[in-house]
Write an enzyme that holds these catalytic residues in place. Structure first.
Site, PDB file in Angstrom:
ATOM      1  N   ASP A  35       0.815  -1.220   0.000  1.00 24.69           N
ATOM      2  CA  ASP A  35       0.000   0.000   0.000  1.00 24.69           C
ATOM      3  C   ASP A  35       0.843   1.262   0.000  1.00 24.69           C
ATOM      4  O   ASP A  35       0.383   2.328   0.419  1.00 24.69           O
ATOM      5  CB  ASP A  35      -0.930   0.004   1.221  1.00 24.69           C
ATOM      6  CG  ASP A  35      -0.146  -0.040   2.532  1.00 24.69           C
ATOM      7  OD1 ASP A  35       0.943  -0.635   2.558  1.00 24.69           O
ATOM      8  OD2 ASP A  35      -0.624   0.515   3.541  1.00 24.69           O
ATOM      9  N   LYS A 148      -6.358  -0.289   6.634  1.00 22.84           N
ATOM     10  CA  LYS A 148      -5.204   0.050   7.458  1.00 22.84           C
ATOM     11  C   LYS A 148      -5.109   1.554   7.620  1.00 22.84           C
ATOM     12  O   LYS A 148      -5.412   2.306   6.700  1.00 22.84           O
ATOM     13  CB  LYS A 148      -3.922  -0.457   6.800  1.00 22.84           C
ATOM     14  CG  LYS A 148      -2.719  -0.373   7.743  1.00 22.84           C
ATOM     15  CD  LYS A 148      -1.395  -0.486   7.007  1.00 22.84           C
ATOM     16  CE  LYS A 148      -0.888   0.877   6.594  1.00 22.84           C
ATOM     17  NZ  LYS A 148       0.488   0.847   6.084  1.00 22.84           N
ATOM     18  N   GLU A 189      -2.436   0.696  13.390  1.00 21.77           N
ATOM     19  CA  GLU A 189      -0.976   0.803  13.257  1.00 21.77           C
ATOM     20  C   GLU A 189      -0.437   2.047  13.950  1.00 21.77           C
ATOM     21  O   GLU A 189      -0.359   3.114  13.360  1.00 21.77           O
ATOM     22  CB  GLU A 189      -0.557   0.816  11.772  1.00 21.77           C
ATOM     23  CG  GLU A 189       0.952   0.880  11.608  1.00 21.77           C
ATOM     24  CD  GLU A 189       1.433   0.842  10.161  1.00 21.77           C
ATOM     25  OE1 GLU A 189       2.657   0.775   9.956  1.00 21.77           O
ATOM     26  OE2 GLU A 189       0.597   0.891   9.246  1.00 21.77           O
ATOM     27  N   GLU A 191       2.797   3.302  14.809  1.00 20.55           N
ATOM     28  CA  GLU A 191       4.213   2.968  14.617  1.00 20.55           C
ATOM     29  C   GLU A 191       5.134   3.910  15.362  1.00 20.55           C
ATOM     30  O   GLU A 191       5.078   5.122  15.198  1.00 20.55           O
ATOM     31  CB  GLU A 191       4.591   2.991  13.128  1.00 20.55           C
ATOM     32  CG  GLU A 191       6.074   2.688  12.934  1.00 20.55           C
ATOM     33  CD  GLU A 191       6.533   2.611  11.492  1.00 20.55           C
ATOM     34  OE1 GLU A 191       7.709   2.261  11.280  1.00 20.55           O
ATOM     35  OE2 GLU A 191       5.745   2.884  10.580  1.00 20.55           O
ATOM     36  N   LYS A 231      -1.176  -3.692  14.264  1.00 23.05           N
ATOM     37  CA  LYS A 231       0.073  -3.697  13.489  1.00 23.05           C
ATOM     38  C   LYS A 231       1.085  -2.803  14.207  1.00 23.05           C
ATOM     39  O   LYS A 231       1.213  -1.622  13.900  1.00 23.05           O
ATOM     40  CB  LYS A 231      -0.179  -3.205  12.062  1.00 23.05           C
ATOM     41  CG  LYS A 231       1.090  -3.163  11.213  1.00 23.05           C
ATOM     42  CD  LYS A 231       0.822  -2.878   9.744  1.00 23.05           C
ATOM     43  CE  LYS A 231       2.146  -2.807   8.983  1.00 23.05           C
ATOM     44  NZ  LYS A 231       1.966  -2.747   7.522  1.00 23.05           N
ATOM     45  N   SER A 302       2.959  -8.115   8.967  1.00 24.04           N
ATOM     46  CA  SER A 302       2.362  -7.284   7.925  1.00 24.04           C
ATOM     47  C   SER A 302       3.519  -6.477   7.362  1.00 24.04           C
ATOM     48  O   SER A 302       3.784  -5.347   7.782  1.00 24.04           O
ATOM     49  CB  SER A 302       1.280  -6.369   8.498  1.00 24.04           C
ATOM     50  OG  SER A 302       0.778  -5.517   7.482  1.00 24.04           O
ATOM     51  N   TYR A 364       4.710   6.486   4.485  1.00 27.25           N
ATOM     52  CA  TYR A 364       4.085   5.693   3.444  1.00 27.25           C
ATOM     53  C   TYR A 364       3.356   6.610   2.482  1.00 27.25           C
ATOM     54  O   TYR A 364       2.560   7.412   2.909  1.00 27.25           O
ATOM     55  CB  TYR A 364       3.082   4.699   4.061  1.00 27.25           C
ATOM     56  CG  TYR A 364       3.762   3.438   4.492  1.00 27.25           C
ATOM     57  CD1 TYR A 364       4.044   2.446   3.563  1.00 27.25           C
ATOM     58  CD2 TYR A 364       4.173   3.273   5.801  1.00 27.25           C
ATOM     59  CE1 TYR A 364       4.694   1.279   3.952  1.00 27.25           C
ATOM     60  CE2 TYR A 364       4.826   2.115   6.185  1.00 27.25           C
ATOM     61  CZ  TYR A 364       5.077   1.133   5.259  1.00 27.25           C
ATOM     62  OH  TYR A 364       5.735  -0.015   5.639  1.00 27.25           O
TER      63      TYR A 364
END
Length: 364
Positions: A35, A148, A189, A191, A231, A302, A364
């Site tokens: 993604d 996500k 997620e 992170e 995640k 993932s 991302y």
């Protein structure tokens, strides 16, 4: 005093969400995170001298999606970027159909990227809640069954601030609630970036604080945990930390942090690779699954870069390399399938760690 509220989801809706979550992380299965945004793909493609065009992005995704039936036992879900969801193979087959015909579930990245969080020292929040319900409804029609949303936090002497932790936890909880109303399983997620020189203990401490806040927010927003996946980052030292830690130490710190903060109701934990090399991500995942501490969740993967780096280096934009590149992806999928069952014994190269896939301030 507890607020009185009606059931937000019916029993049927709850069962569908949990069944979907269980399918994605069925034994030996994890998630391919394909993604990357257009901007992120620019960085990936530039590393191998390929121009960042829509056609090249399509060609690259096709390498991954044309893997044969060997990945059926390794991959339970694929996360798409919006553009990829509507692309086709050279033969005109929609990518969504190629994946779903395998019995693999389709997910989609639904956030709109990170933006600065005012009043903090360089921290961020994630945007994209506006119109999310409508987007989820459309994605559901177009074949997606999970989503996500990535929030990003940084570790330093002062960060993450309590403001950043609270804001990102609430954004994640709101996203989860909206997804579940639309029959979509949310992947959570939060992170913690590996940037910095912090040690393992500092990362564990911060990971626990962040996850505790995330699940407090989930409770406040009445999110149905059995219909979610987490995640998280593994607990690792910062990339500039001078101390080296063994996979067993990383595993113990990671599992301890999860045990202290993540409710057993959560269906599965699918770790992000966070700039670890392909081999490192697999070895650490295996160590997490052989850790002697009891765990109530499936502990899976993932991975984006840690499933794709070898394939990308092999392809380099040349059509004649496509089949070999696909083989490289299949190999990494098989290795990580073993690792999430605690059955991976290290690379053929004697556990050579391979090039780091780390880039500071990864987006991302």
């Amino acid at each position: 005093i507890f607020e009185l509220y009606g059931p937000t989801l019916s029993a049927v809706q709850k069962k569908d969400l949990q069944d979907t979550a269980l399918r994605i992380v069925a034994p030996g299965k994890g998630i391919l995170a394909a993604d990357e945004s257009v901007g992120s793909m620019a960085k990936r493609l530039a590393q191998v001298g390929v121009e960042n065009t829509e056609e090249n992005r399509r060609q690259y995704r096709q390498i991954l999606f044309s893997a044969d039936e060997r990945i059926n036992a390794c991959i339970g879900g694929v996360i798409f970027f919006h553009e990829t969801l509507y692309q086709h193979s050279d033969g005109g087959v929609p990518f969504v159909k190629m994946i779903r015909d395998r019995g693999i579930l389709i997910g989609v990245k639904v956030d709109k990227g990170v933006v600065p969080l005012a009043g903090t020292s360089g921290e961020t929040t994630t945007q994209g809640l506006d119109g999310l319900s409508e987007r989820c409804a459309q994605y559901k029609k177009d074949g997606a069954s999970f989503a996500k949303w990535r929030c990003v936090l940084k570790i330093s002497d002062t960060n993450p601030s309590s403001l950043a932790i609270t804001e990102n936890a609430n954004v994640l909880a709101r996203y989860c609630s909206i997804c579940q109303q639309n029959g979509i399983v949310p992947i959570i997620e939060p992170e913690l970036l590996p940037d910095g020189d912090h040690d393992l203990k500092r990362c564990q401490y911060v990971t626990e604080k962040v996850l505790a806040a995330v699940y407090k927010a989930m409770s406040d927003h009445h999110v149905y945990l059995e219909g979610t996946l987490l995640k998280p980052n593994m607990v690792t030292p910062g990339h500039a930390c001078s101390t080296k830690y063994s996979p067993e130490e990383v595993a113990m710190a990671t599992v301890t942090a999860l045990r202290r903060t993540v409710p057993p109701a959560v269906t599965g934990v699918a770790f992000l690779s966070g700039g670890q090399s392909e081999e490192e991500a697999s070895v650490n995942l295996n160590a997490i699954n052989t850790c002697p501490l009891a765990t109530p969740w499936v502990l899976s993967f993932s991975y984006g870069r840690a499933l794709q780096a070898s394939a990308l280096r092999t392809w380099r934009g040349h059509k004649e390399n496509q089949n070999t590149a696909t083989e490289q992806f299949i190999k990494r999928a098989e290795v990580n399938s073993l690792a999430c069952q605690g059955k991976y014994t290290g690379g053929e190269n004697g556990g050579e760690r391979g090039p780091h896939l780390y880039g500071p301030g990864h987006a991302y």
